[in-house]
Design an enzyme around this catalytic site. Structure first.
Site, PDB file in Angstrom:
ATOM      1  N   ASN A  10     133.490  81.870  -4.415  1.00  8.16           N
ATOM      2  CA  ASN A  10     132.455  81.327  -3.529  1.00  8.16           C
ATOM      3  C   ASN A  10     133.142  80.856  -2.250  1.00  8.16           C
ATOM      4  OD1 ASN A  10     130.257  80.100  -2.327  1.00  8.16           O
ATOM      5  ND2 ASN A  10     130.273  78.321  -3.694  1.00  8.16           N
ATOM      6  N   TRP A  11     132.950  81.614  -1.167  1.00 13.50           N
ATOM      7  CA  TRP A  11     133.627  81.273   0.080  1.00 13.50           C
ATOM      8  C   TRP A  11     132.990  80.094   0.798  1.00 13.50           C
ATOM      9  CZ3 TRP A  11     135.674  86.083   3.205  1.00 13.50           C
ATOM     10  CH2 TRP A  11     136.685  86.706   2.459  1.00 13.50           C
ATOM     11  N   LYS A  12     131.778  79.743   0.431  1.00 12.93           N
ATOM     12  CA  LYS A  12     131.064  78.633   1.071  1.00 12.93           C
ATOM     13  C   LYS A  12     130.962  78.904   2.583  1.00 12.93           C
ATOM     14  CE  LYS A  12     132.476  75.591  -2.656  1.00 12.93           C
ATOM     15  NZ  LYS A  12     132.825  74.223  -3.078  1.00 12.93           N
ATOM     16  N   HIS A  90     123.847  75.694  -6.685  1.00 17.12           N
ATOM     17  CA  HIS A  90     125.137  75.028  -6.511  1.00 17.12           C
ATOM     18  C   HIS A  90     124.900  73.566  -6.161  1.00 17.12           C
ATOM     19  CE1 HIS A  90     129.109  74.036  -4.934  1.00 17.12           C
ATOM     20  NE2 HIS A  90     129.554  75.118  -5.536  1.00 17.12           N
ATOM     21  N   GLU A  92     126.151  71.709  -4.068  1.00 19.90           N
ATOM     22  CA  GLU A  92     126.079  71.454  -2.635  1.00 19.90           C
ATOM     23  C   GLU A  92     124.706  71.799  -2.079  1.00 19.90           C
ATOM     24  OE1 GLU A  92     130.844  72.320  -2.357  1.00 19.90           O
ATOM     25  OE2 GLU A  92     129.453  73.772  -1.480  1.00 19.90           O
ATOM     26  N   GLU A 160     129.691  73.283 -13.291  1.00 22.67           N
ATOM     27  CA  GLU A 160     130.556  72.726 -12.261  1.00 22.67           C
ATOM     28  C   GLU A 160     130.386  71.208 -12.213  1.00 22.67           C
ATOM     29  OE1 GLU A 160     131.407  75.870  -8.900  1.00 22.67           O
ATOM     30  OE2 GLU A 160     129.492  74.898  -8.581  1.00 22.67           O
ATOM     31  N   GLY A 166     136.202  70.666  -5.223  1.00 19.58           N
ATOM     32  CA  GLY A 166     136.906  70.422  -3.970  1.00 19.58           C
ATOM     33  C   GLY A 166     137.701  69.133  -3.927  1.00 19.58           C
ATOM     34  N   SER A 206     137.556  73.041  -9.023  1.00 20.30           N
ATOM     35  CA  SER A 206     138.979  73.023  -8.659  1.00 20.30           C
ATOM     36  C   SER A 206     139.808  73.909  -9.594  1.00 20.30           C
ATOM     37  CB  SER A 206     139.526  71.587  -8.637  1.00 20.30           C
ATOM     38  OG  SER A 206     138.871  70.820  -7.645  1.00 20.30           O
ATOM     39  N   GLY A 227     136.173  78.172  -5.875  1.00 21.64           N
ATOM     40  CA  GLY A 227     135.877  77.856  -4.489  1.00 21.64           C
ATOM     41  C   GLY A 227     137.010  78.212  -3.552  1.00 21.64           C
ATOM     42  N   GLY A 228     137.720  77.206  -3.070  1.00 20.01           N
ATOM     43  CA  GLY A 228     138.735  77.408  -2.043  1.00 20.01           C
ATOM     44  C   GLY A 228     139.804  78.422  -2.394  1.00 20.01           C
TER      45      GLY A 228
END
Length: 244
Positions: A10-12, A90, A92, A160, A166, A206, A227-228
Site C-alpha cells: 500500500n503506497w498510500k 483502511h 486511515e 491492522e 507506521g 509495520s 505500507g512503507g
C-alpha cells in the site's frame, strides 16, 4: 485448507512516475508460490498496471458507480484504469475520513459488482487494546463490514492494529495468532466452515524484512499488507521471500 500467501503493498499518498521503476525490481523478486500485489495512488494506476508483472490496485473506491462525489473514483473507474482490486476500510480512511462499517461494506460490494477483488481492513486502537476490548472491536468490525457474497476467491481481510501502523511497533506473533483466530472463527460462523476457511487473513502493521518471516508463518496468517516497506524493491523483496 491450503491458502496461497498474499503479500500486498500500500503506497498510500506516496510515489511518482519516476518511482514506478521500483516495480521492475519487485517484479524480479516474484516467487511462483506467493501472490504479490500493490495498491498505488489513483494517478499511478494506469502506468503502474501497464508496467508491473503483478496485479495493481487502488487504495480506495467510492461505493457508488457514478454521481456527484467530487474527488472520488468509482470501482468502474479504477478498473478501467487497470486496477484489479482495491483496499477498503483502511484505518486511515475509517479514522481520517470518518468511514463507517456500512461505508466499508458498500465499497467492498461495489468492487464485487465490477468483478474486482477487495482487501478489507480491520483493527483496534491502542486504547481499545489496553482496555481488553481488541477482539470484541475487531470481530464487530468484521461482522458489520463483511460484504454480501463474501468469498475467498475475491475477498481478503487485513488485520491492522492501528497502534502499529507506521509507528515501527508491531504486534507479537502471539497477539496476531490470537486475533486472526478470532477473525477466522467469526468468518466460519458467518459464512460456514469451508467458505470461512477460504478467506485469506493478512497482517499489516509495520511489517519489515526483520519481522516478516515470523509473522508470515504464524498460525492463520495468510500474508501481509505492507505500507512503507512496499515503496522500494530493496525493502519489499525480502518480505516476499520471507513468505515462501
Amino acid at each position: 485448507m491450503m491458502r496461497r500467501k498474499l503479500v500486498a503493498g500500500n503506497w498510500k499518498m506516496n510515489g511518482s512516475l519516476a518511482g514506478l521503476a521500483e516495480l521492475d525490481g519487485i517484479g524480479a523478486a516474484l516467487d511462483p508460490r506467493i501472490d504479490v500485489a500493490i495498491a498505488v495512488p489513483a494517478t499511478l494506476i494506469a502506468p503502474a498496471a501497464a508496467r508491473a508483472a503483478f496485479p495493481i490496485g487502488a487504495e480506495d473506491v467510492h461505493s457508488a458507480d457514478s454521481g456527484a462525489h467530487t474527488g472520488c473514483i468509482s470501482a468502474a473507474m479504477a478498473k478501467e484504469a487497470g486496477a484489479a482490486f482495491s483496499i477498503v476500510g483502511h484505518s486511515e480512511r475509517r479514522q481520517g475520513q470518518c468511514e463507517s462499517d456500512a461505508d466499508v461494506k458498500a465499497k467492498a460490494e461495489a468492487l464485487r459488482r465490477h468483478g474486482m477483488n477487495a482487501i478489507l481492513c480491520v483493527g483496534e486502537t491502542l486504547d481499545e487494546r489496553e482496555a481488553g476490548r481488541a477482539v470484541a472491536v475487531v470481530t464487530a468490525q468484521v461482522r458489520a463490514s463483511l460484504p454480501e457474497g463474501a468469498a475467498g476467491d475475491w475477498l481478503a481481510i487485513a488485520y491492522e492494529p492501528i497502534w502499529a501502523i507506521g509507528t515501527g511497533r508491531s504486534a507479537t506473533v502471539e497477539d496476531v495468532e490470537a486475533m486472526h483466530g478470532a477473525i477466522r472463527a467469526t468468518l466460519v460462523e458467518l459464512l460456514g466452515a469451508e467458505p470461512g476457511a477460504a478467506v485469506r487473513l493478512l497482517y499489516g502493521g509495520s511489517v519489515t524484512a526483520d519481522n516478516a518471516a515470523a509473522l508470515l508463518h504464524a498460525r492463520d496468517v495468510d500474508g501481509a499488507l505492507v505500507g512503507g516497506a512496499s515503496l522500494t524493491a530493496a525493502k519489499f523483496a525480502p518480505i516476499i521471500a520471507a513468505g515462501a
